[in-house]
Write an enzyme that holds these catalytic residues in place. Structure first.
Site, PDB file in Angstrom:
ATOM      1  N   SER A  29       8.873 -12.730  -1.948  1.00 47.84           N
ATOM      2  CA  SER A  29       9.320 -12.133  -3.086  1.00 47.84           C
ATOM      3  C   SER A  29      10.790 -12.556  -3.673  1.00 47.84           C
ATOM      4  O   SER A  29      11.532 -12.734  -2.810  1.00 47.84           O
ATOM      5  CB  SER A  29       9.462 -10.758  -2.583  1.00 47.84           C
ATOM      6  OG  SER A  29       8.155 -10.085  -2.511  1.00 47.84           O
ATOM      7  N   HIS A  60       4.810 -13.034  -7.005  1.00 51.45           N
ATOM      8  CA  HIS A  60       4.321 -14.086  -5.996  1.00 51.45           C
ATOM      9  C   HIS A  60       3.361 -14.998  -7.276  1.00 51.45           C
ATOM     10  O   HIS A  60       2.212 -14.657  -7.475  1.00 51.45           O
ATOM     11  CB  HIS A  60       3.484 -13.703  -5.170  1.00 51.45           C
ATOM     12  CG  HIS A  60       4.295 -12.979  -4.064  1.00 51.45           C
ATOM     13  ND1 HIS A  60       4.126 -13.649  -2.695  1.00 51.45           N
ATOM     14  CD2 HIS A  60       4.892 -11.847  -3.730  1.00 51.45           C
ATOM     15  CE1 HIS A  60       4.921 -12.933  -1.868  1.00 51.45           C
ATOM     16  NE2 HIS A  60       5.652 -11.931  -2.678  1.00 51.45           N
ATOM     17  N   HIS A  82      -1.125 -11.048   0.865  1.00 47.46           N
ATOM     18  CA  HIS A  82      -1.027 -10.239   1.891  1.00 47.46           C
ATOM     19  C   HIS A  82      -2.069  -9.338   2.556  1.00 47.46           C
ATOM     20  O   HIS A  82      -3.041  -9.392   1.713  1.00 47.46           O
ATOM     21  CB  HIS A  82       0.151  -9.072   1.269  1.00 47.46           C
ATOM     22  CG  HIS A  82       1.455  -9.608   0.578  1.00 47.46           C
ATOM     23  ND1 HIS A  82       1.469 -10.269  -0.636  1.00 47.46           N
ATOM     24  CD2 HIS A  82       2.454  -9.646   1.306  1.00 47.46           C
ATOM     25  CE1 HIS A  82       2.748 -10.682  -0.852  1.00 47.46           C
ATOM     26  NE2 HIS A  82       3.455 -10.288   0.231  1.00 47.46           N
ATOM     27  N   TYR A  84      -2.327  -6.481   3.074  1.00 50.25           N
ATOM     28  CA  TYR A  84      -2.689  -5.306   2.224  1.00 50.25           C
ATOM     29  C   TYR A  84      -3.377  -5.478   0.905  1.00 50.25           C
ATOM     30  O   TYR A  84      -3.842  -4.738   0.368  1.00 50.25           O
ATOM     31  CB  TYR A  84      -1.392  -4.595   1.947  1.00 50.25           C
ATOM     32  CG  TYR A  84      -0.472  -5.270   1.154  1.00 50.25           C
ATOM     33  CD1 TYR A  84      -0.653  -5.142  -0.398  1.00 50.25           C
ATOM     34  CD2 TYR A  84       0.832  -5.672   1.529  1.00 50.25           C
ATOM     35  CE1 TYR A  84       0.367  -5.956  -1.226  1.00 50.25           C
ATOM     36  CE2 TYR A  84       1.880  -6.049   1.022  1.00 50.25           C
ATOM     37  CZ  TYR A  84       1.528  -6.348  -0.431  1.00 50.25           C
ATOM     38  OH  TYR A  84       2.539  -7.052  -1.418  1.00 50.25           O
ATOM     39  N   GLU A  85      -3.514  -6.720   0.450  1.00 49.35           N
ATOM     40  CA  GLU A  85      -4.138  -6.949  -1.195  1.00 49.35           C
ATOM     41  C   GLU A  85      -5.448  -6.755  -0.808  1.00 49.35           C
ATOM     42  O   GLU A  85      -6.106  -6.265  -1.849  1.00 49.35           O
ATOM     43  CB  GLU A  85      -3.777  -8.586  -1.299  1.00 49.35           C
ATOM     44  CG  GLU A  85      -2.212  -8.496  -1.765  1.00 49.35           C
ATOM     45  CD  GLU A  85      -1.859  -9.739  -2.318  1.00 49.35           C
ATOM     46  OE1 GLU A  85      -2.332 -10.168  -3.446  1.00 49.35           O
ATOM     47  OE2 GLU A  85      -1.180 -10.351  -1.458  1.00 49.35           O
ATOM     48  N   ALA A 112      10.900 -10.789   1.964  1.00 46.82           N
ATOM     49  CA  ALA A 112      11.807  -9.912   1.248  1.00 46.82           C
ATOM     50  C   ALA A 112      11.421  -8.590   2.655  1.00 46.82           C
ATOM     51  O   ALA A 112      10.481  -8.390   3.057  1.00 46.82           O
ATOM     52  CB  ALA A 112      11.522  -9.063   0.056  1.00 46.82           C
ATOM     53  N   MET A 207       6.090  -6.450   5.134  1.00 45.07           N
ATOM     54  CA  MET A 207       4.496  -6.261   5.095  1.00 45.07           C
ATOM     55  C   MET A 207       3.729  -7.778   5.076  1.00 45.07           C
ATOM     56  O   MET A 207       2.809  -7.902   4.456  1.00 45.07           O
ATOM     57  CB  MET A 207       4.163  -5.784   3.778  1.00 45.07           C
ATOM     58  CG  MET A 207       4.856  -4.328   3.725  1.00 45.07           C
ATOM     59  SD  MET A 207       4.546  -3.528   1.947  1.00 45.07           S
ATOM     60  CE  MET A 207       5.648  -2.276   1.584  1.00 45.07           C
ATOM     61  N   SER A 208       4.452  -8.697   5.514  1.00 49.89           N
ATOM     62  CA  SER A 208       4.098 -10.048   5.595  1.00 49.89           C
ATOM     63  C   SER A 208       4.400 -10.769   6.801  1.00 49.89           C
ATOM     64  O   SER A 208       4.670 -10.399   7.961  1.00 49.89           O
ATOM     65  CB  SER A 208       4.678 -10.970   4.277  1.00 49.89           C
ATOM     66  OG  SER A 208       5.703 -11.125   4.440  1.00 49.89           O
ATOM     67  N   ASN A 231      16.665  -3.880   0.947  1.00 52.95           N
ATOM     68  CA  ASN A 231      16.824  -2.602   0.967  1.00 52.95           C
ATOM     69  C   ASN A 231      17.138  -1.785   2.307  1.00 52.95           C
ATOM     70  O   ASN A 231      16.608  -2.452   3.431  1.00 52.95           O
ATOM     71  CB  ASN A 231      15.627  -1.540   0.250  1.00 52.95           C
ATOM     72  CG  ASN A 231      14.439  -1.902   1.062  1.00 52.95           C
ATOM     73  OD1 ASN A 231      13.619  -2.937   0.791  1.00 52.95           O
ATOM     74  ND2 ASN A 231      14.026  -1.069   1.696  1.00 52.95           N
ATOM     75  N   HIS A 243       9.117  -1.333  -5.021  1.00 53.86           N
ATOM     76  CA  HIS A 243       8.861  -2.723  -5.208  1.00 53.86           C
ATOM     77  C   HIS A 243       9.791  -3.293  -6.215  1.00 53.86           C
ATOM     78  O   HIS A 243      10.191  -4.548  -6.262  1.00 53.86           O
ATOM     79  CB  HIS A 243       7.323  -2.896  -5.474  1.00 53.86           C
ATOM     80  CG  HIS A 243       6.883  -4.564  -5.841  1.00 53.86           C
ATOM     81  ND1 HIS A 243       6.927  -5.175  -4.727  1.00 53.86           N
ATOM     82  CD2 HIS A 243       6.457  -5.100  -7.024  1.00 53.86           C
ATOM     83  CE1 HIS A 243       6.421  -6.272  -5.006  1.00 53.86           C
ATOM     84  NE2 HIS A 243       6.240  -6.274  -6.399  1.00 53.86           N
TER      85      HIS A 243
HETATM   86  N1  HPA Z   1       9.532  -1.989   4.096  1.00 53.49           N
HETATM   87  C1  HPA Z   1       8.599  -2.743   4.050  1.00 53.49           C
HETATM   88  N2  HPA Z   1       8.485  -4.026   3.462  1.00 53.49           N
HETATM   89  C2  HPA Z   1       9.620  -4.331   2.601  1.00 53.49           C
HETATM   90  C3  HPA Z   1      10.835  -3.405   2.456  1.00 53.49           C
HETATM   91  C4  HPA Z   1      10.522  -2.178   3.230  1.00 53.49           C
HETATM   92  O1  HPA Z   1      11.517  -1.220   3.319  1.00 53.49           O
HETATM   93  N3  HPA Z   1      11.561  -3.852   1.671  1.00 53.49           N
HETATM   94  C5  HPA Z   1      10.958  -5.068   1.168  1.00 53.49           C
HETATM   95  N4  HPA Z   1       9.938  -5.338   1.839  1.00 53.49           N
END
Ligand code: HPA
Length: 273
Positions: A29, A60, A82, A84-85, A112, A207-208, A231, A243
């Site tokens: 990301s 992406h 990913h 989750y996709e 990220a 998530m990756s 974050n 996101h």
């Molecule tokens: N959680 C999961 N995936 C992420 C986050 C998060 O806080 N920030 C960026 N990708």
């Protein structure tokens, strides 16, 4: 070889790519912009390569870019698929297999992530030193070979981690180190999950990446990985992760991340893969 990978290799040969450089980077990301800096680049959209993922996530783009960065030829996977996709942990299987079969030796994974430390203010950079597969999915399930019993004691290559730390010194960026915990997404975590993650030893959540590490190790590739903390993880600060925030903060951190990656590429010894 799976038939998708054989077809992918044929499609790449049709585009003039019959070998790939030893070093490949998966750009997560907000980091895809690095691929736009590549010189003498050959660009192939994933959509034109059988078995490559067609990303559905903003940020992406889904292109393989083979070109020069920091004076060295590298393979840049601009965007990823990913779990989750589509609920498939093998989103990146064909891409990584093709990379390995065409000469790839080292895979640098970027992402990220949410940070679990109050003193890692976003955007911060953190090398991944180990992971926890909390999603529980595994892309190696169903592969009918004993090769599937991949040891993960040193999934993240120590020598490459040392090179990454050296690159951070050269690029003058602060580099933390941490354990990455894989959540399936696409929902963000609950505060209780983040407290649990902390107790279990995580420093980063995302998530990756973990399925790609497993696939890369299955093919004997060396792995190095780095997160851009976009974050504070859920419950650690006032607001909700989103996101949009991930995208915006990744864009702010991408200058430092790009500098780090270019310094790594310059230092990386292609002869040892
Ligand atoms: N959680 C999961 N995936 C992420 C986050 C998060 O806080 N920030 C960026 N990708």
């Amino acid at each position: 070889m799976n038939t998708q990978s054989a077809a992918a290799i044929v499609a790449l040969a049709d585009r003039g790519i019959s070998t790939l450089p030893p070093l490949g980077l998966v750009l997560g990301s907000g980091l895809g912009g690095l691929a736009d800096e590549a010189e003498d680049a050959v660009v192939v959209p994933y959509a034109d390569i059988p078995g490559f993922p067609v990303p559905s996530v903003v940020g992406h783009s889904g292109r393989l870019v083979v070109g020069k960065l920091a004076g060295k030829r590298v393979a840049l996977f601009q965007g990823r698929g990913h779990y989750y996709e589509r609920g498939d942990p093998r989103e990146m299987f064909t891409a990584i297999e093709a990379f390995s079969r065409l000469g790839g030796r080292t895979l640098f994974l970027t992402n990220a992530a949410g940070g679990l430390h109050a003193d890692w203010p976003p955007p911060a950079l953190a090398a991944i030193v180990d992971h926890i597969n909390f999603a529980g999915a595994n892309p190696l399930i169903g592969l009918a070979t004993d090769k599937r019993f991949v040891p993960l004691t040193e999934a993240y290559d120590r020598a490459l981690l040392a090179t990454l730390k050296g690159a951070a010194r050269v690029a003058e960026v602060e580099l933390r180190e941490g354990v990455y915990m894989w959540f399936s997404g696409p929902s963000f975590e609950t505060p209780a999950e983040i407290r649990a993650a902390k107790i279990l030893g995580a420093d980063l959540v995302g998530m990756s990446t973990v399925p790609e590490v497993l696939i890369a190790r299955y093919f004997g590739l060396r792995v190095v990985a780095c997160s851009l903390v976009t974050n504070f993880a859920a419950g650690l600060s006032g607001g909700d992760p989103s996101h949009e925030e991930t995208q915006a903060v990744a864009a702010r951190g991408s200058r430092q991340f790009r500098a780090l990656l270019k310094a790594f590429i310059a230092l990386h010894d292609q002869t040892i893969g």
